[in-house]
Scaffold this motif. Structure first.
Motif, PDB file in Angstrom:
ATOM      1  N   GLY A  32       0.740  -1.217  -0.107  1.00  0.00           N
ATOM      2  CA  GLY A  32       0.050  -0.168  -0.066  1.00  0.00           C
ATOM      3  C   GLY A  32       0.899   1.249   0.002  1.00  0.00           C
ATOM      4  N   ARG A  33       0.312   2.452   0.480  1.00  0.00           N
ATOM      5  CA  ARG A  33       1.085   3.560   0.470  1.00  0.00           C
ATOM      6  C   ARG A  33       2.273   3.706   1.225  1.00  0.00           C
ATOM      7  N   ALA A  34       2.340   2.943   2.378  1.00  0.00           N
ATOM      8  CA  ALA A  34       3.388   2.843   3.141  1.00  0.00           C
ATOM      9  C   ALA A  34       4.383   2.004   2.692  1.00  0.00           C
ATOM     10  N   GLY A  35       4.117   0.917   2.072  1.00  0.00           N
ATOM     11  CA  GLY A  35       4.885   0.284   1.232  1.00  0.00           C
ATOM     12  C   GLY A  35       5.435   0.511   0.089  1.00  0.00           C
ATOM     13  N   GLN A  36       4.819   1.524  -0.616  1.00  0.00           N
ATOM     14  CA  GLN A  36       5.336   2.402  -1.691  1.00  0.00           C
ATOM     15  C   GLN A  36       6.487   3.218  -1.111  1.00  0.00           C
ATOM     16  N   LEU A  37       6.294   3.934   0.067  1.00  0.00           N
ATOM     17  CA  LEU A  37       7.156   4.713   0.407  1.00  0.00           C
ATOM     18  C   LEU A  37       8.727   3.958   0.919  1.00  0.00           C
ATOM     19  N   LEU A  38       8.187   2.813   1.401  1.00  0.00           N
ATOM     20  CA  LEU A  38       9.545   1.828   1.766  1.00  0.00           C
ATOM     21  C   LEU A  38      10.084   1.337   0.785  1.00  0.00           C
ATOM     22  N   ASP A  39       9.376   1.160  -0.469  1.00  0.00           N
ATOM     23  CA  ASP A  39      10.134   0.712  -1.601  1.00  0.00           C
ATOM     24  C   ASP A  39      11.141   1.899  -2.154  1.00  0.00           C
ATOM     25  N   LYS A  40      10.775   3.078  -1.815  1.00  0.00           N
ATOM     26  CA  LYS A  40      11.435   4.369  -2.471  1.00  0.00           C
ATOM     27  C   LYS A  40      12.818   4.469  -1.547  1.00  0.00           C
ATOM     28  N   ALA A  41      12.277   4.252  -0.243  1.00  0.00           N
ATOM     29  CA  ALA A  41      13.482   4.151   0.816  1.00  0.00           C
ATOM     30  C   ALA A  41      14.616   3.422   0.519  1.00  0.00           C
ATOM     31  N   ILE A  42      14.206   2.115   0.399  1.00  0.00           N
ATOM     32  CA  ILE A  42      14.941   0.730  -0.027  1.00  0.00           C
ATOM     33  C   ILE A  42      15.801   1.201  -1.522  1.00  0.00           C
ATOM     34  N   ALA A  43      15.181   1.690  -2.489  1.00  0.00           N
ATOM     35  CA  ALA A  43      15.724   2.090  -3.599  1.00  0.00           C
ATOM     36  C   ALA A  43      16.942   3.244  -3.390  1.00  0.00           C
ATOM     37  N   GLU A  44      16.542   4.046  -2.653  1.00  0.00           N
ATOM     38  CA  GLU A  44      17.603   5.158  -2.214  1.00  0.00           C
ATOM     39  C   GLU A  44      18.568   4.825  -1.529  1.00  0.00           C
ATOM     40  N   ALA A  45      18.466   3.723  -0.539  1.00  0.00           N
ATOM     41  CA  ALA A  45      19.583   2.980  -0.013  1.00  0.00           C
ATOM     42  C   ALA A  45      20.515   2.094  -0.769  1.00  0.00           C
ATOM     43  N   GLY A  46      19.955   1.958  -2.160  1.00  0.00           N
ATOM     44  CA  GLY A  46      20.704   1.285  -3.057  1.00  0.00           C
ATOM     45  C   GLY A  46      20.453  -0.093  -3.184  1.00  0.00           C
ATOM     46  N   LEU A  47      19.443  -0.523  -2.770  1.00  0.00           N
ATOM     47  CA  LEU A  47      18.784  -1.734  -2.782  1.00  0.00           C
ATOM     48  C   LEU A  47      17.793  -2.177  -3.442  1.00  0.00           C
ATOM     49  N   SER A  94      14.768  10.796   5.127  1.00  0.00           N
ATOM     50  CA  SER A  94      16.190  10.436   5.383  1.00  0.00           C
ATOM     51  C   SER A  94      16.821   9.711   6.131  1.00  0.00           C
ATOM     52  N   LEU A  95      16.094   9.568   7.429  1.00  0.00           N
ATOM     53  CA  LEU A  95      16.549   8.866   8.507  1.00  0.00           C
ATOM     54  C   LEU A  95      16.214   7.439   8.217  1.00  0.00           C
ATOM     55  N   LEU A  96      15.084   7.121   7.566  1.00  0.00           N
ATOM     56  CA  LEU A  96      14.644   5.528   6.970  1.00  0.00           C
ATOM     57  C   LEU A  96      15.492   5.063   6.087  1.00  0.00           C
ATOM     58  N   VAL A  97      15.995   5.941   5.177  1.00  0.00           N
ATOM     59  CA  VAL A  97      16.917   5.554   4.220  1.00  0.00           C
ATOM     60  C   VAL A  97      18.288   5.425   4.822  1.00  0.00           C
ATOM     61  N   ASP A  98      18.967   6.261   5.583  1.00  0.00           N
ATOM     62  CA  ASP A  98      20.168   6.057   6.254  1.00  0.00           C
ATOM     63  C   ASP A  98      20.248   4.737   7.126  1.00  0.00           C
ATOM     64  N   ALA A 120      22.117  -0.802   8.148  1.00  0.00           N
ATOM     65  CA  ALA A 120      21.519  -2.180   8.413  1.00  0.00           C
ATOM     66  C   ALA A 120      22.189  -3.238   7.270  1.00  0.00           C
ATOM     67  N   TRP A 121      22.177  -2.502   6.255  1.00  0.00           N
ATOM     68  CA  TRP A 121      22.794  -3.576   5.008  1.00  0.00           C
ATOM     69  C   TRP A 121      24.195  -3.456   4.983  1.00  0.00           C
ATOM     70  N   GLN A 122      24.693  -2.424   5.248  1.00  0.00           N
ATOM     71  CA  GLN A 122      26.013  -2.413   5.302  1.00  0.00           C
ATOM     72  C   GLN A 122      26.743  -3.293   6.459  1.00  0.00           C
ATOM     73  N   LEU A 123      26.025  -3.121   7.595  1.00  0.00           N
ATOM     74  CA  LEU A 123      26.473  -3.845   8.745  1.00  0.00           C
ATOM     75  C   LEU A 123      26.324  -5.635   8.551  1.00  0.00           C
ATOM     76  N   ALA A 124      25.039  -5.704   7.827  1.00  0.00           N
ATOM     77  CA  ALA A 124      24.937  -7.244   7.709  1.00  0.00           C
ATOM     78  C   ALA A 124      25.813  -7.876   6.529  1.00  0.00           C
ATOM     79  N   CYS A 125      26.351  -6.997   5.515  1.00  0.00           N
ATOM     80  CA  CYS A 125      27.338  -7.436   4.620  1.00  0.00           C
ATOM     81  C   CYS A 125      28.656  -7.464   5.362  1.00  0.00           C
TER      82      CYS A 125
END
Ligand code: URA
Ligand code: SF4
Length: 214
Positions: free
Chosen positions: A58-73, A181-185, A190-195
């Motif tokens: 839904g709407r929140a999901g679309q914003l999450l997708d955008k944040a995930i994309a801006e985080a490079g994933l 921007s905090l969500l993106v950061d 989290a991804w960097q640490l996971a890797c």
């Protein structure tokens, strides 16, 4: 890819362990790559997720997708699920109003979430929003103060929490990004640490079922 996870999904699809089963259309189990080192755990399905059976569409999901994309994933490089698998809402005058899951509902649904995390054995868990952080990190977790901080975890090598995109949508205005921007950061961190942890051989042993608290 993970047959045991498919079995767990199939078993969960008929769950009636809490009252959320009464009005749901679909049990919303999870999506993405179960081999990913990073799992995002949200709050619970809304109307769109209940209708489709897929988390964060839904709407929140679309914003999450955008944040995930801006985080490079992409959403396919992580695994995404929720604290509760059925929609939590109150009904008034024939209309549904989303609400956070109750403690009882959250507790009941740990019978699916904990084995799900155990089977995936992610290196990092990123809790999306306060209910998820209170379920998986600490009961009195303060999301605005403690987001972005790395904590030890019984379900991964480490865990963090971040702001929920629905909260960001409510907070945002013409002059303020609502915390986007905090969500993106936080996703990027989290991804960097996971890797890093995975590269250092610090993965999570599979099938180490965490103890379920009484
Ligand atoms: N909000 C959530 O926490 N999870 C979803 O799946 C959708 C919206
Ligand atoms: Fe079962 Fe979880 Fe749905 Fe409750 S929310 S009925 S525990 S799957």
């Amino acid at each position: 890819m993970l047959p045991a996870l498919d079995e767990l999904r199939a078993a969960a699809s008929g769950c009636t362990a809490c009252p959320l089963s009464e009005r749901r259309t679909n049990v919303v189990f999870g999506k993405g790559d179960p081999g990913s080192p990073l799992v995002l755990v949200g709050e619970g399905p809304g109307a769109d997720e209940d209708r489709t059976g897929i988390p964060f569409v839904g709407r929140a999901g679309q914003l999450l997708d955008k944040a995930i994309a801006e985080a490079g994933l992409t959403t396919e490089t992580v695994y995404i699920c929720n604290t509760v698998k059925c929609r939590a809402c109150d009904w008034r005058d024939g209309k549904a109003y989303n609400r956070p899951p109750s403690d009882e509902e959250t507790q009941a649904c740990r019978q699916w979430l904990l084995p799900q995390l155990s089977l995936i054995a992610p290196t990092m868990v990123l809790c999306i929003g306060a209910p998820s952080a209170r379920n998986l990190i600490r009961g009195d977790f303060k999301i605005t103060k403690e987001r972005g901080v790395v904590f030890p975890s019984a379900y991964a090598r480490a865990t963090m929490a971040t702001l929920h995109p629905a909260y960001i949508l409510r907070q945002s205005s013409a002059t303020h990004d609502g915390g986007f921007s905090l969500l993106v950061d936080d996703i990027a961190k989290a991804w960097q640490l996971a890797c890093e942890l995975r590269a250092a051989g610090k993965t999570t042993p599979k099938l180490s079922l965490p103890e379920v608290e009484a």
